[in-house]
Design an enzyme around this catalytic site. Structure first.
Site, short mmCIF file in Angstrom:
data_model
loop_
_atom_site.label_atom_id
_atom_site.label_comp_id
_atom_site.label_asym_id
_atom_site.label_seq_id
_atom_site.Cartn_x
_atom_site.Cartn_y
_atom_site.Cartn_z
CD GLU A 194 -3.24 -1.09 1.72
OE1 GLU A 194 -3.15 -0.12 2.87
OE2 GLU A 194 -4.06 -1.61 2.04
CD GLU A 317 -3.76 -6.11 2.99
OE1 GLU A 317 -4.82 -5.30 3.38
OE2 GLU A 317 -2.71 -5.74 2.94
O1 AHR Z 1 -5.50 -6.07 6.61
C1 AHR Z 1 -5.40 -4.96 7.27
C2 AHR Z 1 -4.69 -3.66 6.75
O2 AHR Z 1 -5.48 -3.29 5.64
C3 AHR Z 1 -3.32 -4.21 6.04
O3 AHR Z 1 -2.51 -4.07 7.25
C4 AHR Z 1 -3.14 -2.83 5.02
O4 AHR Z 1 -2.36 -3.23 3.95
C5 AHR Z 1 -4.69 -2.74 4.76
O5 AHR Z 1 -4.70 -1.24 4.67
#
Ligand code: AHR
Length: 514
Positions: A194, A317
């Site tokens: 991110e 994710e």
């Molecule tokens: O999964 C939780 C968080 O969500 C992670 O650490 C991040 O990459 C995302 O914003």
């Protein structure tokens, strides 16, 4: 015309009306598509709340039965999911993680503060060696996420060398002194996470330059070279895929993407995990289904910049994100997991299968106790969530070959003037040679009959499992661990039609029998 008796007339009308809407699903078993990479069923374990500490790592001295510190109950349950891949150590945590903190005797490792997640102490008990021990216990591949945000190219390069070097270098010897003479197998290595947010608030062009800079120095023996992942965009923002596939393509095996399903769509008030209104069941379904348009948009960019399809689109994710469970540490992201989550997971699976030629890895957030988890623990107790069961039912799709599906006369699940498709479907030829069909009913109240038509093979019956529940927020608790779990399902052809009645709010996976 002779008058019919009213009771007979009513019966005649009832018999001529289908009790449930009839959807047709055509599967073409003669036109195999792309292989569904097993890593589409990947997991994510971050140093976040009890996602690792307590949830799966208890340490070798714990009274909770464990293997070298990893809980036997949790590892056993995860093995039943055939977890193919685990991403670690973050997430946002990754960009503040310094790998040297997590090697050597655990008693002397530094204690840091987990600034991203609750400000709690991080004693580094789980480091590189412990992580690889976990993936070896699971029989999974390792996806290590490197620190771009606060690390240096030297630190990142030395971590890769420490893990993969076969020679007599100082780092290889250090690894051996720390208990692992053989190199670790790093299947995937990501350069940051991110970068547009917690990873450094960068712009895509700046990150692309940094990616190329860092990637230049990541050296491993040629046969042990990890696949490199560039950290991409999220949600509606496809500019990262555009820039990275154009400017950072050299040596990139995949561009990552994050997408979370929020019932309200608003981060300040995301919606409750349980006790929610039907409007939020609907909005959750609609939000989950939007992953399809995000994948399409990004894949169109990849098809333009990478027509040879060398770059994978890795949704590393994804999952539901609700308001944190009242009374728990807001930094620990613990939320309940209901039949709604299982339906959301299965909708994602069906969409990922449809894009199997590009979507070669995904990682649900997260494996244990965090966000849309497979498993919830409380001290020595463990329960399996509806999402766990969705993963288990879909195991036959790991490494299977996608088959084309066509839905006609699909139902619409409507709420407040908006609608989503009632049935979602996917089919594949499993590695065992059987044809598998997955069906999801997004409607929380109406069952639907699906008439299955398989071209290219005989199909007289189906046999498998169905996961459903009475309430929209039905979930398992330590008092009722089996409140939501799959039940056997079978159907046989009658009158030349093979009809599967899919209950409301359900996930169904069946094998076709000839
Ligand atoms: O999964 C939780 C968080 O969500 C992670 O650490 C991040 O990459 C995302 O914003």
């Amino acid at each position: 015309m002779k008058a019919c008796k009213p009771a007979i007339l009513a019966l005649a009308i009832l018999a001529s009306l289908p009790a449930f809407a009839q959807v047709r699903l055509a599967v073409d078993a003669g036109k195999p598509g792309a292989v569904i990479d097993k890593n589409v069923y990947g997991q994510f374990a971050e140093h976040l709340g009890t996602g690792i500490y307590g949830g799966i790592w208890v340490g070798p001295g714990s009274t909770i039965p464990n293997t070298r510190g990893w809980r036997n109950d949790v590892v056993g349950a995860l093995k039943d999911l055939h977890v193919p891949l685990v991403r670690w150590p973050g997430g946002c945590f990754a960009d503040e993680y310094h790998w040297r903190d997590g090697i050597g005797p655990r008693a002397t490792r530094p204690v840091k503060v987990n600034t991203n997640w609750g400000g709690v102490p991080e004693n580094n008990a789980v480091g590189t060696h412990e992580f690889f021990d976990l993936v070896e216990l699971l029989g999974a591949d390792a996806y290590v996420n490197g620190n771009l945000g606060t690390g240096t190219p030297q630190e990142m390069a030395e971590w890769v060398e420490y893990m993969t070097s076969e020679g007599e270098s100082t780092l290889a010897r250090l690894r051996a002194r720390n208990g692992h003479a053989q190199p670790f197998k790093v299947a995937y290595f990501a350069i940051g996470n991110e970068a547009w947010g917690c990873g450094g608030n960068m712009k895509p062009d700046y990150y692309a330059s940094l990616y190329n800079h860092y990637a230049t120095f990541l050296k491993a023996p040629p046969h042990a070279r990890p696949k490199l992942i560039a950290s991409g965009g999220n949600g509606d923002d496809s500019s990262w895929t555009e820039v990275l596939s154009r400017d950072a393509a050299r040596g990139t095996d995949g561009i990552s993407f994050h997408y979370y399903t929020l019932p309200t769509g608003a981060w300040e008030k995301k919606g409750a995990a349980i006790g929610f209104p039907e409007s939020e069941w609907f909005s959750t379904m609609a939000a989950a289904l939007r992953i399809d348009e995000h994948i399409r948009r990004n894949v169109a960019i990849l098809d333009k910049n990478d027509p040879q399809k060398t770059i994978g689109f890795y949704v590393d994710e994804w999952g539901t994100w609700y308001d944190v469970e009242p009374g728990t540490n807001p930094g620990f992201l613990f939320q309940r997991n209901t039949i709604r989550d299982a339906v959301v997971a299965a909708l994602h699976f069906n969409i990922f299968h449809a894009h199997a030629d590009r979507v070669r890895m995904t990682n649900i957030a997260q494996m244990v106790n965090v966000l849309q988890a497979m498993i919830v623990t409380d001290k020595d107790r463990m329960l399996l969530t509806p999402t766990y069961y969705a993963y288990k039912m879909y195991v036959p799709f790991q490494g299977a070959t996608a088959l084309p599906v066509t839905l006609s006369n699909n139902t619409t699940y409507a709420s407040n003037g908006r609608g989503v498709p009632g049935i979602s479907a996917s089919a594949a030829r499993g590695r065992d040679g059987k044809t598998y069909v997955a069906l999801v009913n997004t409607d929380p109240a109406q069952a639907t009959d699906v008439v299955l038509d398989v071209a290219g093979q005989a199909a007289h019956a189906v046999r498998g499992q169905v996961l459903t529940a009475d309430a929209m927020d039905a979930h398992n608790t330590f008092a009722r661990k089996d409140a939501v779990k799959p039940a056997p399902f079978s159907a046989s052809a009658a009158g030349g039609r093979l009809t599967l009645r899919v209950p409301a709010k359900a996930v169904m996976v069946v094998a076709v029998e000839g």
